[in-house]
Structure formats: structure tokens, C-alpha cells
Design an enzyme around this catalytic site. Structure first.
Site, PDB file in Angstrom:
ATOM      1  N   ASP A 179      57.966  35.076 -11.233  1.00 14.21           N
ATOM      2  CA  ASP A 179      57.706  34.619  -9.871  1.00 14.21           C
ATOM      3  C   ASP A 179      57.233  33.168  -9.859  1.00 14.21           C
ATOM      4  OD1 ASP A 179      57.515  34.991  -7.079  1.00 14.21           O
ATOM      5  OD2 ASP A 179      55.401  35.511  -7.223  1.00 14.21           O
ATOM      6  N   HIS A 257      64.002  33.573  -4.040  1.00 19.77           N
ATOM      7  CA  HIS A 257      63.287  34.534  -3.204  1.00 19.77           C
ATOM      8  C   HIS A 257      64.213  35.187  -2.179  1.00 19.77           C
ATOM      9  CE1 HIS A 257      59.546  33.060  -4.985  1.00 19.77           C
ATOM     10  NE2 HIS A 257      58.979  34.121  -4.450  1.00 19.77           N
ATOM     11  N   HIS A 260      65.708  38.047  -3.947  1.00 18.90           N
ATOM     12  CA  HIS A 260      64.706  39.127  -3.968  1.00 18.90           C
ATOM     13  C   HIS A 260      64.706  39.877  -2.639  1.00 18.90           C
ATOM     14  CE1 HIS A 260      60.781  40.467  -2.424  1.00 18.90           C
ATOM     15  NE2 HIS A 260      60.648  41.024  -3.618  1.00 18.90           N
ATOM     16  N   HIS A 274      58.338  42.646  -7.835  1.00 18.59           N
ATOM     17  CA  HIS A 274      58.689  41.445  -7.061  1.00 18.59           C
ATOM     18  C   HIS A 274      59.155  40.312  -7.978  1.00 18.59           C
ATOM     19  CE1 HIS A 274      58.152  38.211  -4.028  1.00 18.59           C
ATOM     20  NE2 HIS A 274      57.599  37.530  -5.029  1.00 18.59           N
TER      21      HIS A 274
END
Length: 381
Positions: A179, A257, A260, A274
């Protein structure tokens, strides 16, 4: 360079928590520190996170705190937020304590914002920078991403206890590394040509963050609690959050992201964290840069990351995310969600369609799988 508009120039910056306390065993001081913000906290977190925190609130004879424990959080969803708001009112709470991972902390921050109360965050792993940021991501009850909410301020107090973080599964820190890495790959392409001082500072700090993670992650994972481990935890929880705060809305998340967010609409990805989905999203973003812009730098960066991912255990293919048998229709669903008009993917300096994103995801997975098979055969030879 396109100049910032008047509204962008005067956007408030929510750079950092008002207070950060970090150290080994710092939670022993938690009740005393929290009383500066309120006496009747509602403690919001997942079931395991709440259980980990309860020993620190077991003996409050010498404290003015009267805590209540909120219903366990699974997702930061509107139904969950509604339940917790009701519990907060019943307790007459005057401060929120968020404990746990990203979804629990996002939930706590948003409950505090809506109730106009102070917020204290206590991360239980190095998986995200949610304990730092003025942002909450909202999902539906099935765990699919819906939208994000910019908050008025970062947490009032962040308590980072390395002793607590060290008890988390190693997988959570690996996901946090993935991340945090995205800060560089996303901010550098969305804001890398900015001439505005704070954005330049944020992008350069993202580069420093990337280099630190590439250099220290392997050592950190070999010695939990060691000096390199502590530096990597600081990087994933604190430094990554600082970069987002310093860069503000102009130092954006982009395709990593967005991928994601799209993948959360597939039930099979509930088993992946995540940061694992974001890490795969970085590979997809770099592949898009290769396919659409013909970027040799992106190709080189992707190869570097593939080697690093394999070394520390980040996903490199859709199969690694539990999507080995995904159908084209399911992949199209994820790609379509990732390319909605409101998606961060459109902060790329070129247009991306769902079909192009699907091609990037399929081709990077296929190429990586072929490379792994070739390496395996060489190893057996």
C-alpha cells in the site's frame, strides 16, 4: 503546466494528527492520554482488535474514563455507521477511539466526524496509513468500495504501540508495504511535474519512502521488532500518511487504488488484504503506461517490483489474489468499476477504458506467470 484554480489554491491541508505518541508499551499510558479529549469514549474496532485493547482498559480506578465498546466492525458501511451512531448517543460519548486496521479506523474517523467529536486512533498492524489520514473509504455491506469521504482534520491523537503491532500477522505488514509503495507510483505520475512547493515535497518524500521500503523490507520481515522492522512500520503507518497529507488533493491516488476499488466488487477478493490488491494495482498501472504510452521506464519499474514482490510475498498475478479462475465477465465488472467517471484512474495523464485496463491486468498476469514457470524449469534443470 496547468495552474491550480482559485478553489484548489485555497483548499485546506490536513497534514498530520495533532499529536502522535509512539513507542514500545505506549498503550499503558492510553487512559491518561485520552482523558485530555474526553471521559466517555466509544471504542470502535473489529472483534480481535477490541479484545487486544481491553487489557489496557481493564483497571480504570485511577482514571476518569468510562468507556463503552461499540459493535464489532467488519466494513466501513452506512449500516455499520448508523449502528455505531446510535450506540454513541446511548453512551453519551464525548470522544471516539478507533482501534484496528484500515476499515475499523476509517469507520471510527467517520463516526467522529459526523458527531463532531475528537478521534483517537490506535493501529493494530502496519497494514495501512489509516491511523494518520483525514480520509475514510466507505464500502457496502458486501465489502465493495462505494466512495471516499475527505474529513475535516486528521486524528487528534495517534497511539502507535510497537508492542501491539508486533503481535499482528506478518502478512499485514507485507500488505502495508504494498500500500505504501503506491504513494510513489501514483503521486509521481499524477503530480510529478508540479511546480508547487508542497506537492514537490510530497512527491519527493514518496520517492524516499519507496527507496526505504525496497532496501529495508526484507530485513524487517526477518526480525520482527528489530530496528529495520520499526523503520518499516513507521514508513507504512506514519510516513505514508504524511505524504498524503502534505500533498493534499493534488497528490493523488491513481490506477493502483482504482484497481483495488474495482476488485472489491468481486467476492473472491474478500480473502485478500487492501494492500495486496493495491500492490497488484501498481503492476497494472505500470502495464497501462507500457501499453498506452510505450514507457520503457514503466516496464523497467515493473520488472524491479516483480522481483521485490516475490522476495517478500506480495501478489504478482490474479491467481495470487484468489482469482485464478476468474471469468472475463467478472474481470470486466472489476475493470468497469475501476473506470467509473469518478474513479481515481482518470488522474492518469492519458485516457483509460475498461477494455484497456482488462488488457493490462491480463497481460501482466500472463507474462508474470510465464516467467515464473520458466524460472521453475531452470531451477529443476
Amino acid at each position: 503546466m496547468k495552474p491550480l484554480t482559485t478553489s484548489e489554491l485555497f483548499l485546506p491541508l490536513t497534514i498530520a494528527p495533532a499529536q502522535v505518541q509512539r513507542g514500545w508499551g505506549i498503550l499503558a499510558q492510553a487512559p491518561e492520554l485520552i482523558t485530555a479529549y474526553g471521559r466517555k469514549p466509544l471504542i470502535i474496532g473489529g472483534q480481535q482488535a477490541q479484545a487486544a485493547l481491553k487489557p489496557y482498559f481493564a483497571n480504570l480506578q485511577n482514571s476518569d474514563l468510562i468507556p463503552a465498546w461499540g459493535s464489532p466492525v467488519q466494513d466501513c458501511s452506512e449500516p455499520t455507521l448508523g449502528i455505531l451512531a446510535t450506540e454513541l448517543a446511548a453512551h453519551s460519548g464525548d470522544v471516539i477511539i478507533g482501534v484496528g486496521g484500515g476499515k475499523a479506523l476509517d469507520t471510527a474517523k467517520l463516526v467522529a466526524q459526523r458527531a463532531k467529536l475528537p478521534i483517537v486512533t490506535i493501529p493494530t498492524s502496519g497494514a495501512t496509513c489509516a491511523a494518520w489520514t483525514a480520509l475514510s473509504n466507505v464500502y457496502n455491506s458486501a465489502g465493495a468500495f462505494q466512495y471516499d469521504v475527505a474529513l475535516d482534520h486528521c486524528p487528534n491523537l495517534l497511539l502507535l504501540d510497537y508492542q501491539l503491532i508486533a503481535t499482528a500477522p506478518q502478512r499485514t505488514l507485507i500488505a502495508g508495504i504494498g500500500d505504501a509503495l503506491a504513494k510513489w507510483y501514483e503521486a509521481s505520475i499524477s503530480s510529478g511535474h508540479s511546480q508547487h512547493t508542497l506537492i514537490i515535497a510530497a512527491v519527493q518524500q514518496a520517492r524516499v519512502l519507496r527507496d526505504l521500503l525496497l532496501q529495508k523490507s526484507s530485513e524487517a520481515l526477518q526480525e520482527i521488532g528489530g530496528p529495520a522492522w520499526q523503520e518499516v512500520v513507521d514508513a507504512t503507518v506514519l510516513m505514508a500518511g504524511m505524504i498524503g497529507g502534505l500533498g493534499g488533493a493534488q497528490c493523488r491516488t491513481v490506477a493502483a487504488h482504482a484497481v483495488h476499488n474495482g476488485l472489491t466488487h468481486l467476492s473472491l477478493t474478500k480473502q485478500s488484504l487492501h494492500g495486496e490488491k493495491v500492490a497488484y494495482g501498481i503492476l497494472a498501472q505500470l502495464r497501462l503506461e507500457e501499453l498506452i504510452q510505450g514507457s520503457h521506464l514503466a516496464a523497467s519499474s515493473r520488472q524491479q517490483l516483480l522481483s521485490f514482490y516475490r522476495e517478500i510475498g506480495l501478489p504478482t498475478t490474479l491467481s495470487d489474489l484468489g482469482l485464478g479462475d476468474i471469468s472475463l465477465r467478472e474481470l470486466e465488472t472489476a475493470a468497469t468499476q475501476a473506470c467509473l467517471p469518478t474513479s481515481d484512474i482518470h488522474h492518469l495523464p492519458f485516457t483509460v477504458t475498461p477494455a484497456e485496463l482488462m488488457a493490462a491486468m491480463i497481460s501482466t498476469t500472463a507474462e508474470t506467470t510465464a516467467m515464473a514457470r520458466a524460472n521453475s524449469k531452470e531451477g529443476l534443470a
